[in-house]
Design a protein around this motif. Structure first.
Motif, PDB file in Angstrom:
ATOM      1  N   PHE A 285       0.837  -1.211   0.000  1.00  0.00           N
ATOM      2  CA  PHE A 285       0.000   0.000   0.000  1.00  0.00           C
ATOM      3  C   PHE A 285       0.871   1.261   0.000  1.00  0.00           C
ATOM      4  O   PHE A 285       0.593   2.259   0.648  1.00  0.00           O
TER       5      PHE A 285
ATOM      6  N   CYS B 241       6.470  -9.256  12.537  1.00  0.00           N
ATOM      7  CA  CYS B 241       6.110  -8.001  11.849  1.00  0.00           C
ATOM      8  C   CYS B 241       7.221  -6.973  12.013  1.00  0.00           C
ATOM      9  O   CYS B 241       7.458  -6.161  11.113  1.00  0.00           O
TER      10      CYS B 241
ATOM     11  N   CYS C 135      10.039  -5.626   8.964  1.00  0.00           N
ATOM     12  CA  CYS C 135       9.711  -4.231   8.618  1.00  0.00           C
ATOM     13  C   CYS C 135      10.967  -3.433   8.267  1.00  0.00           C
ATOM     14  O   CYS C 135      11.946  -3.451   9.018  1.00  0.00           O
ATOM     15  N   ILE C 136      10.907  -2.709   7.176  1.00  0.00           N
ATOM     16  CA  ILE C 136      12.043  -1.884   6.762  1.00  0.00           C
ATOM     17  C   ILE C 136      12.269  -0.697   7.716  1.00  0.00           C
ATOM     18  O   ILE C 136      13.380  -0.182   7.805  1.00  0.00           O
ATOM     19  N   THR C 137      11.241  -0.286   8.461  1.00  0.00           N
ATOM     20  CA  THR C 137      11.413   0.930   9.282  1.00  0.00           C
ATOM     21  C   THR C 137      11.530   0.665  10.784  1.00  0.00           C
ATOM     22  O   THR C 137      11.807   1.597  11.534  1.00  0.00           O
TER      23      THR C 137
ATOM     24  N   CYS D  29       5.615   4.351   8.485  1.00  0.00           N
ATOM     25  CA  CYS D  29       5.291   3.190   7.637  1.00  0.00           C
ATOM     26  C   CYS D  29       5.359   3.601   6.169  1.00  0.00           C
ATOM     27  O   CYS D  29       4.864   4.663   5.790  1.00  0.00           O
ATOM     28  N   VAL D  30       5.978   2.757   5.350  1.00  0.00           N
ATOM     29  CA  VAL D  30       6.048   3.044   3.913  1.00  0.00           C
ATOM     30  C   VAL D  30       5.116   2.145   3.098  1.00  0.00           C
ATOM     31  O   VAL D  30       5.127   2.194   1.874  1.00  0.00           O
ATOM     32  N   GLY D  31       4.340   1.311   3.785  1.00  0.00           N
ATOM     33  CA  GLY D  31       3.349   0.493   3.075  1.00  0.00           C
ATOM     34  C   GLY D  31       3.935  -0.644   2.260  1.00  0.00           C
ATOM     35  O   GLY D  31       3.359  -1.050   1.253  1.00  0.00           O
ATOM     36  N   CYS D  32       5.071  -1.191   2.721  1.00  0.00           N
ATOM     37  CA  CYS D  32       5.658  -2.317   1.975  1.00  0.00           C
ATOM     38  C   CYS D  32       4.812  -3.577   2.105  1.00  0.00           C
ATOM     39  O   CYS D  32       4.922  -4.488   1.297  1.00  0.00           O
ATOM     40  N   GLY D  33       3.992  -3.642   3.164  1.00  0.00           N
ATOM     41  CA  GLY D  33       3.085  -4.782   3.336  1.00  0.00           C
ATOM     42  C   GLY D  33       3.740  -6.045   3.853  1.00  0.00           C
ATOM     43  O   GLY D  33       3.079  -7.078   3.977  1.00  0.00           O
ATOM     44  N   ARG D  34       5.032  -5.987   4.185  1.00  0.00           N
ATOM     45  CA  ARG D  34       5.691  -7.223   4.648  1.00  0.00           C
ATOM     46  C   ARG D  34       5.087  -7.734   5.950  1.00  0.00           C
ATOM     47  O   ARG D  34       5.007  -8.939   6.174  1.00  0.00           O
TER      48      ARG D  34
ATOM     49  N   LYS E  21       3.817   4.163  13.968  1.00  0.00           N
ATOM     50  CA  LYS E  21       4.001   4.124  12.500  1.00  0.00           C
ATOM     51  C   LYS E  21       3.203   5.202  11.776  1.00  0.00           C
ATOM     52  O   LYS E  21       3.623   5.662  10.712  1.00  0.00           O
TER      53      LYS E  21
END
Ligand code: SF4
Ligand code: SF4
Length: 341
Positions: free
Chosen positions: A143, A231, A235-237, A306-311, A293
């Motif tokens: 997203f 989670c 997460c990248i962040t 949050c960058v919305g990577c959806g992982r 986030k």
């Protein structure tokens, strides 16, 4: 500068770059998946273009390249402390725009959050160049468009992968010597995804009042979440860490101090001296993560964490969806829908 290169020429360039850089990209790790006989897609060193997996999303993000899972901060003896030397390798990472934006969030946390920079992060980060993988389709759980992180111009090289060739937009002139003798000049501007299947609406941070603190919406997560922390690790962040002293000697005077990734979703994360713990329930932990986030970070820095990577949605064993959680919050805060549970 734009170039069109045959795949074999691009592989030649990668080969030459390897003398100066470690090159990482999304690759397949066979039989390392969650279940027996399954693979996992993660970040690792690559040798050639064919190693790069483009049709599946990585389970883990590329953050461990600049923010390792375990990192020695210093070695100690009875009367001496020594910080390890900085790694000498320069690094190239193939990654998508959302992850470049994710690393910008890590930069904010480690380098711009207060008067002191995190030197351990900085000395790895300054060695990294981004090779951006053009991303126009995304995956089901992404997203990034809703989070405004589907685009970036912060790359050394942007790449469109075709069957037999690649198109390159080269921004970093330090790399020109590697590219100028190959292929033909061709203007190339990367495109970006315009719409995801998953979409979120984020409540305006100032409208999220203290009433949300005890709202029953969080109870669902107390029931469902098992506190595994996947989670966070995917997460990248997420950037929290804890400290670990490792002793080489029974008298505990010789050893090393490490920092190790931590997770706000697992037990003991909030434990203090004396054993007092905050956020004992999983719902409280989910509330903390969600507010961090898409609320508190925004208030401090002016953009969402949050960058919305959806992982986090992809890896949750309980099928908890963070994007649905954000939408529930929006429905409660902006539409007054208190039936959201
Ligand atoms: S919270 Fe979830 S969607 Fe957002 S950046 Fe982290 S893993 Fe990606
Ligand atoms: S991955 Fe799912 S079950 Fe595990 S801590 Fe995160 S939300 Fe809870």
């Amino acid at each position: 500068m734009g170039y069109q290169l045959l795949n074999k020429d691009f592989n030649d360039i990668l080969n030459q770059l390897k003398s100066e850089y470690k090159i990482y990209g999304p690759k397949r790790f066979e039989n390392k998946g969650r279940f027996s006989d399954t693979d996992v897609i993660g970040y690792g060193e690559i040798d050639k273009l064919e190693d790069i997996v483009l049709d599946e999303k990585t389970y883990f993000s590329p953050k461990e390249i600049i923010y390792p899972i375990r990192q020695t901060l210093f070695y100690f003896t009875e009367d001496e402390v020594k910080v390890p030397d900085a790694p000498e390798d320069k690094v190239i990472v193939f990654l998508r725009p959302c992850d470049i934006n994710g690393i910008k969030r890590l930069d904010t946390i480690f380098l711009e959050n207060g008067p002191y920079k995190d030197v351990y992060y900085e000395r790895l980060r300054e060695k990294v160049k981004f090779f951006m993988i053009e991303c126009t389709e995304g995956f089901d759980s992404c997203f990034c468009v809703s989070m405004n992180s589907n685009k970036t111009h912060d790359y050394a090289v942007a790449i469109r992968f075709n069957e037999e060739n690649v198109l390159i937009d080269l921004k970093d002139r330090d790399l020109l010597e590697y590219f100028e003798n190959y292929g033909k000049a061709e203007e190339f501007t990367p495109e970006y995804i315009k719409e995801n299947k998953a979409k979120v609406s984020i409540p305006y941070p100032e409208k999220v009042t203290n009433e949300m603190f005890e709202h029953e919406v969080w109870q669902e997560y107390t029931r469902r979440c098992i506190g595994c922390g996947r989670c966070n690790t995917s997460c990248i962040t997420c950037s929290c860490f804890t400290m670990q002293d490792v002793y080489y000697d029974a008298n505990k005077k010789v050893g090393e101090r490490r920092r190790v990734w931590a997770s706000c979703q697992i037990d003991v994360f909030t434990n203090m001296a004396g054993g007092h713990g905050f956020r004992e329930k999983q719902g409280q932990r989910m509330r903390f993560k969600t507010m961090h986030k898409i609320n508190d970070f925004y208030k401090r820095f002016g953009f969402h964490m949050c960058v919305g990577c959806g992982r986090c949605d992809d890896v949750c064993p309980e099928y908890i969806s963070f994007s649905k959680c954000i939408n529930k919050l929006y429905s409660i805060v902006e539409e007054g829908n208190n039936d959201e549970k």
